[in-house]
Write a protein that holds these residues in place. Structure first.
Motif, PDB file in Angstrom:
ATOM      1  N   GLY A 150     -34.733 -80.710   8.135  1.00 16.72           N
ATOM      2  CA  GLY A 150     -35.520 -81.943   8.206  1.00 16.72           C
ATOM      3  C   GLY A 150     -36.122 -82.318   6.867  1.00 16.72           C
ATOM      4  O   GLY A 150     -36.125 -83.489   6.475  1.00 16.72           O
ATOM      5  N   PHE A 151     -36.621 -81.317   6.138  1.00 17.62           N
ATOM      6  CA  PHE A 151     -37.246 -81.586   4.834  1.00 17.62           C
ATOM      7  C   PHE A 151     -36.219 -82.119   3.831  1.00 17.62           C
ATOM      8  O   PHE A 151     -36.495 -83.105   3.129  1.00 17.62           O
ATOM      9  N   VAL A 152     -35.059 -81.486   3.771  1.00 14.24           N
ATOM     10  CA  VAL A 152     -34.020 -81.918   2.819  1.00 14.24           C
ATOM     11  C   VAL A 152     -33.544 -83.324   3.158  1.00 14.24           C
ATOM     12  O   VAL A 152     -33.375 -84.171   2.269  1.00 14.24           O
ATOM     13  N   HIS A 153     -33.336 -83.582   4.454  1.00 11.66           N
ATOM     14  CA  HIS A 153     -32.894 -84.917   4.884  1.00 11.66           C
ATOM     15  C   HIS A 153     -33.913 -85.985   4.495  1.00 11.66           C
ATOM     16  O   HIS A 153     -33.557 -87.037   3.952  1.00 11.66           O
ATOM     17  N   ALA A 154     -35.190 -85.716   4.738  1.00 13.72           N
ATOM     18  CA  ALA A 154     -36.242 -86.685   4.411  1.00 13.72           C
ATOM     19  C   ALA A 154     -36.378 -86.863   2.905  1.00 13.72           C
ATOM     20  O   ALA A 154     -36.606 -87.977   2.415  1.00 13.72           O
ATOM     21  N   MET A 155     -36.232 -85.766   2.156  1.00 20.04           N
ATOM     22  CA  MET A 155     -36.349 -85.846   0.696  1.00 20.04           C
ATOM     23  C   MET A 155     -35.263 -86.750   0.106  1.00 20.04           C
ATOM     24  O   MET A 155     -35.519 -87.500  -0.844  1.00 20.04           O
TER      25      MET A 155
END
Length: 320
Positions: A150-155
């Motif tokens: 989720g963090f990588v996708h949002a970043m």
């Protein structure tokens, strides 16, 4: 592309500008938000405090409840302020932060629901090896993978959106900073951003959804072929009912919003659909799990009884 002053602040127009409807919406979504905080907070507390619930299923449920609290908090307080005081100004930095956390928490929840479906698959179809397959270390790794994805996708979205130039209009026809409304305001090339939205985000949504569907197809196949008694068949499905309901509540509006080709013409549709998974679903999840799950209900009653007993005992001692 344009010689106008670059926009450093946006105006969130919210859901409606009808005063009577704003009051109704404020009360409704305030109650939903409080239900979300109290319900999910109670589940997190009972999962931590009750040793009987220290199992993989409830570990993931605790993660889901944490996500729902944070997810709703990203958008709802700003929306409630808008109902009281009208269109809300938000700086570019705050807007990008809201966009990042919204997609970080939302995509994490999508992946987590697929992980919970896999947990149910192992528990029902391979019970003898369940403790070995879903060991504490494995559960921590799976949860970490959900949050990291989720963090990588949002970043990716945050970085790509921050590279855009915004000029001319700064009014966002939404109650929070989402990607599509921002892309409509950009005065630079957004083709790469649209590709990222249509390909990567669709994959993040469809991938876990397909894994969830496959897990339940395997469960149905196993139960039909291996379990012959009516009562034995009902038990596995009853343990999955809460999770299936939550999956439907999240994936249906998200698939409706993000899997079709994204375009500005869909913004009128996006706002009410976004309300479902950002404000309504996080409030309903704890009700679904407590109403349909006897273990959680009993643990909550036990915790409340223990708390009331201690308070009553303390008052009695104070009187003495």
């Amino acid at each position: 592309m344009c010689n106008q002053t670059r926009v450093g602040e946006f105006i969130l127009l919210g859901i409606t500008d009808v005063q009577g409807l704003q009051r109704f919406c404020f009360i409704t979504f305030l109650l939903l938000y409080l239900t979300c905080l109290l319900g999910n907070g109670a589940i997190v507390t009972v999962v931590i405090c009750e040793p009987r619930l220290h199992t993989p299923m409830y570990f993931f449920l605790g993660n889901l409840s944490c996500l729902d609290i944070f997810y709703s908090t990203v958008t709802v307080p700003k929306m409630l302020t808008g109902f009281l005081f009208g269109p809300q100004p938000i700086s570019l930095g705050e807007c990008l932060a809201q966009l990042h956390f919204f997609h970080f928490l939302g995509s994490t929840e999508a992946v987590l629901l697929a992980t919970m479906a896999y947990d149910r698959y192992v528990a029902i179809c391979n019970p003898l090896h369940y403790a070995l397959v879903m060991s504490p270390r494995t559960c921590l790794l799976l949860a970490g993978a959900c949050w990291s994805t989720g963090f990588v996708h949002a970043m990716m979205h945050s970085v790509m959106t921050s590279q855009l130039s915004f000029c001319a209009h700064n009014h966002i026809h939404h109650f929070f900073c989402d990607i599509k409304p921002l892309l409509n305001l950009a005065c630079s090339n957004t083709s790469l951003n649209m590709s990222l939205l249509n390909i990567v985000t669709t994959t993040i949504v469809l991938g876990p959804f397909i894994l969830t569907v496959l897990s339940y197809l395997y469960i149905i196949s196993f139960v039909v072929q291996k379990v012959h008694s009516q009562e034995g068949r009902w038990k596995p499905f009853s343990t999955c009912a809460s999770h299936l309901t939550v999956v439907a509540l999240l994936y249906m509006p998200v698939l409706f919003n993000y899997t079709p080709p994204s375009s500005g013409s869909s913004l009128d549709r996006d706002v009410p659909v976004s309300l479902l998974y950002s404000a309504v679903t996080p409030a309903l999840n704890p009700l679904i799990y407590t109403l349909r799950n006897q273990e959680v209900t009993c643990a909550l009653k036990k915790m409340l009884w223990r708390k009331l007993f201690r308070e009553g005992k303390g008052l009695k001692q104070g009187e003495d």
